[in-house]
Design an enzyme around this catalytic site. Structure first.
Site, PDB file in Angstrom:
ATOM      1  N   SER A 430      37.620  22.198  42.114  1.00  0.00           N
ATOM      2  CA  SER A 430      36.619  23.059  41.491  1.00  0.00           C
ATOM      3  C   SER A 430      36.416  22.729  40.025  1.00  0.00           C
ATOM      4  CB  SER A 430      37.012  24.533  41.652  1.00  0.00           C
ATOM      5  OG  SER A 430      36.771  24.950  42.975  1.00  0.00           O
ATOM      6  N   ASN A 560      35.475  24.066  51.663  1.00  0.00           N
ATOM      7  CA  ASN A 560      36.814  24.608  51.458  1.00  0.00           C
ATOM      8  C   ASN A 560      37.372  24.578  50.041  1.00  0.00           C
ATOM      9  OD1 ASN A 560      37.439  25.123  54.341  1.00  0.00           O
ATOM     10  ND2 ASN A 560      37.238  22.907  54.475  1.00  0.00           N
ATOM     11  N   TYR A 561      36.819  23.754  49.171  1.00  0.00           N
ATOM     12  CA  TYR A 561      37.472  23.541  47.880  1.00  0.00           C
ATOM     13  C   TYR A 561      36.651  23.864  46.650  1.00  0.00           C
ATOM     14  CZ  TYR A 561      41.365  21.318  50.228  1.00  0.00           C
ATOM     15  OH  TYR A 561      42.455  21.089  51.009  1.00  0.00           O
ATOM     16  N   LEU A 562      35.343  23.860  46.772  1.00  0.00           N
ATOM     17  CA  LEU A 562      34.512  24.045  45.586  1.00  0.00           C
ATOM     18  C   LEU A 562      34.079  25.497  45.476  1.00  0.00           C
ATOM     19  CD1 LEU A 562      32.421  20.779  45.982  1.00  0.00           C
ATOM     20  CD2 LEU A 562      34.368  21.197  44.463  1.00  0.00           C
TER      21      LEU A 562
END
Length: 602
Positions: A430, A560-562
């Site tokens: 992120s 899933n990650y940002l």
DNA sequence: ATAATAACTTAGAACCCGTAAT
DNA sequence: ATTACGGGTTCTAAGTTATTAT
């Protein structure tokens, strides 16, 4: 081979031990640690039993749903396979499993010995020991495979109306299972279809690939539902659920035991768009944002410990460094009935090579047996420490032999409440997006802005090692692109010749059909050339991007990650319609992020 | 303290289908 | 109209982590 994973060199040859002791005797080698320190000055870990958002572990107050839907019973086709050249009679049950194998003919699996062996072993159990079929080599599944191809073709030949009708019919049947009512709010259910029987498709060198995944019955399934709510009717007449629970501390609606691995469960959860999932997603990102406030301290801390006399401390320091710098996964121990993959804590000596003076090369299979191959420059102390961890250990031995994920996470919790290894991946992903978007977005066209986003997205995907396999047609696609470019270049060159002639007032000569070309004014030709140049440039760019991304999966990090708020805020600031970045499902999943302030920073 | 279990997130591949290219 | 492509959706495997049992 599990024996090996911790202790001895990758002992493929080690005798399998008794089933009871599968994975854990592995740890023996690393015991010595004597971690008296672990729990000491933990300013946080004792407090905060319960995650912040959730009200004392309670996940819902009321829960209604309709249970799960089962795949239709097997419909025998009656096509006979051959054994030793002769057609064989199979019962529907036997035929079903034969068909599962037959239809995989054109996959990689069909050629793998483990897959074949596991399939054949399980199939023979169903054939019975007196069955004529005894040797796999004498089996010819082609008739069934060809039947399958014909069926596929039939389906393809259906008109779109027929297909649509079929789809709507299915939808109507499934409609009631698609929804749950949570705290009075209608929410989508994620996976309400019970997994159909099939041959297990494990990734990488999975020892269980090809095993029969048996059909799941209602009596395998436990339902979780609100106390007041009606228990879903069992959809198969005459059968009934295994158990009904009313547990509001969990979010699952149903589960069954995984037939491939009895100790594992398959859960039915709400969909990603549900507010329950959204809330926990938001908490995940809030936690990883908190890491910003602690990261300097954490880095100082592990940098200090690089020179610690205590080897355990040094290992924790270096492992944390790798997780921070390279976004490695934690790396839990694995059983020997799973594919052999590793993460940070389970890295083996031979996965990590020291390249003087200060580079480290990583080469290992991570989650899903995806290869991680990367050479990085590290600080001198890290290099020395890793050299030290190698010393006296044979290949196949743990690099971090005094570490496991529990110890590592316990240490991280001392540094920040709720901190675990995976938080670093979210943080890293992120903050990278936030950085790049802020540094690189310029006033430009919409397309240019989107390109910046995609570059950032790609950067993150590479950090996280999110890969995809190259499509079968990739090469031919590239060839075609090249041909097109060459074609355009030829056109351009011809036009240049024309331009020269036109400037001198000469006739342009003949086109490829041999007819004389119409004379055009030089300016017009120049324009044409410019247009073609632009086209060539664009195609060269497309080609480069395509080649660049052929093994990179952008979706996983987006999902899933940002932190979606980074994206939404950026879209607001730069007047990019959010739909250009998020598709329908992501918009639904990230509903909670849509009203973010445009100035939001991760 | 360690091992086992339970619950949840993360992952790539397969499939499906609308749309762009021919 | 037909095929090719690629995005989106579905599927389910494979991770992580917290909790519980020993």
């Amino acid at each position: 081979m599990g024996e090996s994973s911790k202790g001895k060199p990758s002992a493929k040859n080690v005798v399998k031990k008794s089933p009871a002791s599968t994975k854990k005797n592995i740890k023996k080698m690393k015991r010595k640690v004597k971690t008296k320190k672990t729990m000491k000055n933990s300013q946080f870990s004792k407090t905060m039993k319960v995650p912040p958002g959730s009200g004392g572990g309670q996940k819902w107050t009321t829960l209604e749903h309709n249970g799960v839907i089962f795949p239709p019973p097997y419909k025998p086709h009656g096509v006979k396979m051959l054994y030793n050249g002769q057609p064989v009679d199979l019962t529907p049950e036997q035929e079903e499993v034969a068909t599962m194998f037959a239809v995989m003919k054109d996959t990689e699996y069909a050629t793998m010995q483990t897959f074949i062996d596991n399939f054949f072993t399980d199939w023979r159990k169903i054939l019975g020991k007196n069955h004529i079929i005894k040797k796999f080599e004498l089996c010819d599944f082609t008739p069934i495979y060809e039947w399958h191809l014909r069926e596929k073709e039939k389906k393809k030949q259906m008109t779109s109306e027929e297909k649509k009708a079929l789809r709507e019919e299915k939808l109507k049947q499934e409609d009631k299972y698609m929804w749950a009512v949570v705290n009075g709010v209608k929410e989508k259910v994620g996976n309400f279809r019970v997994e159909p029987p099939g041959l297990f498709r494990g990734r990488g060198k999975h020892p269980k690939m090809g095993k029969l995944k048996r059909r799941i019955k209602p009596s395998d399934i436990t339902i979780n539902i609100g106390r007041g709510a009606p228990v879903p009717e069992c959809p198969i007449p005459g059968e009934s659920w295994k158990e009904i629970k009313h547990d509001n501390t969990v979010t699952w609606l149903a589960f069954w035991n995984d037939p491939i691995s009895q100790k594992d469960f398959k859960y039915v959860f709400l969909a990603a768009s549900s507010s329950l999932k959204g809330q926990s997603d938001k908490e995940k990102y809030e936690k990883s944002r908190k890491l910003k406030d602690h990261i300097q301290n954490i880095r100082d801390n592990y940098t200090k410990d690089f020179r610690s006399k205590d080897e355990t401390k040094r290992q924790i320091a270096v492992a944390t460094y790798l997780i921070d710098k390279l976004a490695l996964r934690a790396g839990n121990e694995k059983d020997d009935d799973e594919a052999e993959t590793v993460g940070c804590c389970t890295l083996k000596i031979d996965n990590v090579t020291c390249l003087p003076p200060n580079k480290i090369q990583f080469d290992f299979l991570g989650k899903d047996s995806i290869r991680y191959f990367n050479t990085v420059e590290v600080e001198e102390l890290v290099y020395k420490a890793i050299e030290g961890f190698h010393r006296g250990k044979p290949p196949g031995y743990d690099l971090f032999d005094k570490l496991d994920t529990t110890r590592l996470n316990a240490h991280l919790k001392d540094l920040m409440p709720g901190l675990t290894a995976k938080v670093f991946r979210t943080y890293n992903a992120s903050i990278t997006l936030d950085d790049i978007l802020h540094k690189e977005t310029e006033d430009g066209t919409l397309l240019e802005k989107i390109a910046v986003y995609q570059r950032a997205n790609k950067e993150v995907a590479i950090i996280c090692n999110h890969q995809r396999s190259v499509s079968k047609s990739h090469e031919s696609q590239m060839t075609r692109l090249n041909e097109k470019i060459d074609d355009l270049k030829a056109q351009r060159d011809e036009l240049k010749v024309d331009l020269g002639k036109a400037k001198k007032g000469k006739p342009l000569g003949n086109d490829k059909d041999g007819k004389p070309k119409k004379n055009s004014p030089p300016e017009q030709i120049e324009k044409k050339i410019a247009a073609i140049e632009t086209k060539i440039e664009k195609m060269e760019m497309d080609k480069k991007i395509k080649e660049d991304l052929k093994t990179v999966a952008l979706g996983t990090s987006k999902i899933n990650y940002l932190d979606p708020r980074i994206t939404v805020a950026w879209c607001k600031r730069h007047e990019v319609p959010i739909e250009k970045i998020f598709n329908k499902s992501l918009l639904a999943k990230f509903g909670w992020a849509m009203d973010v302030d445009p100035e939001f920073r991760f």
